[in-house]
Design a protein around this motif. Structure first.
Motif, short mmCIF file in Angstrom:
data_model
loop_
_atom_site.label_atom_id
_atom_site.label_comp_id
_atom_site.label_asym_id
_atom_site.label_seq_id
_atom_site.Cartn_x
_atom_site.Cartn_y
_atom_site.Cartn_z
N PRO A 1 0.81 -1.21 0.00
CA PRO A 1 0.00 0.00 0.00
C PRO A 1 0.85 1.27 0.00
CG PRO A 1 -0.11 -1.08 2.15
CD PRO A 1 0.66 -1.98 1.24
N GLU A 2 0.33 2.30 -0.63
CA GLU A 2 0.96 3.62 -0.58
C GLU A 2 0.80 4.12 0.85
OE1 GLU A 2 3.10 6.70 -2.01
OE2 GLU A 2 2.43 5.03 -3.29
N ILE A 3 1.89 4.62 1.43
CA ILE A 3 1.86 5.03 2.84
C ILE A 3 1.61 6.53 2.95
CG2 ILE A 3 3.17 5.11 4.99
CD1 ILE A 3 4.85 2.77 3.84
N HIS A 4 0.68 6.89 3.82
CA HIS A 4 0.37 8.30 4.10
C HIS A 4 0.51 8.48 5.61
CE1 HIS A 4 -1.37 8.55 0.06
NE2 HIS A 4 -1.96 7.39 0.35
N PHE A 5 1.50 9.27 6.04
CA PHE A 5 1.71 9.50 7.46
C PHE A 5 0.88 10.68 7.93
CE2 PHE A 5 5.64 7.19 6.48
CZ PHE A 5 5.59 6.23 7.48
N VAL A 6 0.25 10.51 9.10
CA VAL A 6 -0.58 11.55 9.70
C VAL A 6 -0.13 11.70 11.15
CG1 VAL A 6 -2.94 12.22 10.31
CG2 VAL A 6 -2.53 10.86 8.25
N LEU A 7 0.13 12.94 11.55
CA LEU A 7 0.54 13.20 12.93
C LEU A 7 -0.65 13.03 13.86
CD1 LEU A 7 2.88 14.01 14.76
CD2 LEU A 7 2.27 16.39 14.35
N ASP A 8 -0.51 12.15 14.82
CA ASP A 8 -1.57 11.86 15.80
C ASP A 8 -1.31 12.70 17.05
OD1 ASP A 8 -3.38 10.84 17.61
OD2 ASP A 8 -2.87 8.74 17.25
N ARG A 9 -2.19 13.63 17.31
CA ARG A 9 -2.03 14.50 18.47
C ARG A 9 -2.91 14.07 19.65
NH1 ARG A 9 1.03 18.97 17.52
NH2 ARG A 9 1.47 19.48 15.35
N GLY A 10 -3.45 12.89 19.59
CA GLY A 10 -4.34 12.39 20.63
C GLY A 10 -3.70 12.37 22.00
N LEU A 11 -2.44 11.92 22.09
CA LEU A 11 -1.76 11.87 23.38
C LEU A 11 -1.53 13.27 23.94
CD1 LEU A 11 0.85 9.05 22.68
CD2 LEU A 11 -1.26 8.90 24.01
N GLU A 12 -1.20 14.21 23.05
CA GLU A 12 -1.02 15.60 23.48
C GLU A 12 -2.32 16.16 24.04
OE1 GLU A 12 0.74 18.23 20.50
OE2 GLU A 12 1.43 16.39 19.50
N HIS A 13 -3.42 15.91 23.34
CA HIS A 13 -4.71 16.41 23.79
C HIS A 13 -5.10 15.80 25.13
CE1 HIS A 13 -5.33 18.68 20.18
NE2 HIS A 13 -5.34 17.61 19.40
N ALA A 14 -4.86 14.52 25.29
CA ALA A 14 -5.18 13.85 26.55
C ALA A 14 -4.34 14.44 27.70
CB ALA A 14 -4.93 12.35 26.44
N GLN A 15 -3.08 14.70 27.42
CA GLN A 15 -2.20 15.29 28.44
C GLN A 15 -2.69 16.69 28.82
OE1 GLN A 15 1.89 15.55 27.28
NE2 GLN A 15 2.56 16.30 29.27
N ARG A 16 -3.08 17.47 27.82
CA ARG A 16 -3.57 18.83 28.08
C ARG A 16 -4.87 18.79 28.89
NH1 ARG A 16 -3.10 23.47 29.81
NH2 ARG A 16 -4.33 25.09 28.86
#
Length: 121
Positions: free
Chosen positions: A91-106
């Protein structure tokens, strides 16, 4: 469509997740790719595209550098996926930055702050 075929994207996503995590931790030598964690993979129904969510430890500049490093490593990663998973077409790879951990920490910081304010009252 057979029942097994309907689960193929899920199986491929799991294999892509495990394989990319292993390759990123051991085989990629790009210094821009520091502390990158694969947090999830979604594969298109035809298995031609993989959206790879990654969490990156560091400040915004380090995150941008890591995403650039991942973008430049896409060809190598796709070749490794094809080899390791024995897929006809990786598969063609598309990277996406996951900010879920940052949001949970905030959110936790805000809740802690609110809780401390209630204790003072």
């Amino acid at each position: 469509m057979s029942p097994a075929r309907g689960h193929r994207p899920e199986r491929v996503a799991t294999l892509v997740h495990e394989t990319l995590a292993e390759i990123l931790s051991g085989e990629v030598r790009d210094p821009r790719i520091g502390f990158v964690t694969v947090t999830g993979v979604t594969v298109s129904p035809d298995c031609t595209h993989a959206h790879v969510r990654v969490s990156v430890l560091g400040d915004e500049d380090e995150k941008a550098q890591a995403m650039q490093g991942l973008a430049s490593a896409k060809g190598f990663l796709r070749t490794q996926l094809s080899r390791v998973l024995s897929l006809k077409v990786a598969p063609e790879i598309h990277f996406v930055l996951d900010r879920g951990l940052e949001h949970a920490q905030r959110i936790n910081e805000i809740l802690d702050h609110l809780s401390a304010g209630e204790e003072e009252s």
